[in-house]
Design a protein around this motif. Structure first.
Motif, PDB file in Angstrom:
ATOM      1  N   VAL A  26      -8.480  -4.711   3.239  1.00  0.00           N
ATOM      2  CA  VAL A  26      -7.514  -5.458   2.372  1.00  0.00           C
ATOM      3  C   VAL A  26      -8.076  -6.811   2.106  1.00  0.00           C
ATOM      4  O   VAL A  26      -8.171  -7.400   1.021  1.00  0.00           O
ATOM      5  N   ALA A  40       0.864  -1.476  -0.335  1.00  0.00           N
ATOM      6  CA  ALA A  40       0.111   0.009   0.025  1.00  0.00           C
ATOM      7  C   ALA A  40       0.797   1.427  -0.105  1.00  0.00           C
ATOM      8  O   ALA A  40       0.416   2.444  -0.592  1.00  0.00           O
ATOM      9  N   ARG A  45      -2.832   1.717  -2.908  1.00  0.00           N
ATOM     10  CA  ARG A  45      -4.018   0.893  -2.619  1.00  0.00           C
ATOM     11  C   ARG A  45      -5.192   0.584  -3.679  1.00  0.00           C
ATOM     12  O   ARG A  45      -5.115   1.224  -4.557  1.00  0.00           O
TER      13      ARG A  45
END
Length: 141
Positions: free
Chosen positions: A80, A32, A51
């Motif tokens: 996630v 990320a 992301r």
């Protein structure tokens, strides 16, 4: 293109990628942040940074012809992990989750407070005073 996509940004994901390097398996490590890129060090696989929501991840899986996704993200990275689950369902790609072993249930101390939510941690922290050791990770700091 990589057959394997590792979702990471943790030392666990880096160790997993090192094993893929040793086995000569082509992979992409997706992290990320730039900190995740730094943590990756000298891995030979591709690194992608940024992301992705579930739809973007599914599109990336299709575009890159990924056949296996390994979720090795932080144990608290629930968003996630859910995005990975949805993307793999949408694309029909195999999803594996590396779950870090925990021994938290065995840890006790009179000044240790275990809570289920950030809100509960904040309430306890406010009651305890101005100096707190918070172990939620930097995202929730």
């Amino acid at each position: 293109m990589s057959d394997v996509l590792v979702l990471g940004g943790t030392s666990d994901a880096t160790r997993l990628c090192q094993m893929l390097d040793e086995a000569r398996v082509a992979y992409t490590l997706s992290v990320a942040t730039a900190v995740g890129v730094q943590l990756a060090g000298a891995l030979t696989g591709r690194i992608r940074c940024g992301r992705l929501d579930a739809h973007e991840l599914a599109e990336w899986i299709r575009t890159e012809n990924v056949r296996w996704v390994i979720d090795a993200t932080h144990p608290y990275a629930a968003v996630v992990s859910e995005n990975a689950r949805q993307a793999c369902l949408a694309t029909g790609v195999l999803l594996s989750r590396y779950q870090r072993p925990t021994h938290l249930d065995q840890v006790s101390h009179p000044r240790l407070h275990k809570v289920a939510t950030i809100g509960q941690a904040c309430a306890i922290a406010c009651a305890l005073g101005p100096r707190i050791l918070l172990t939620t990770g930097s995202k929730d700091l």
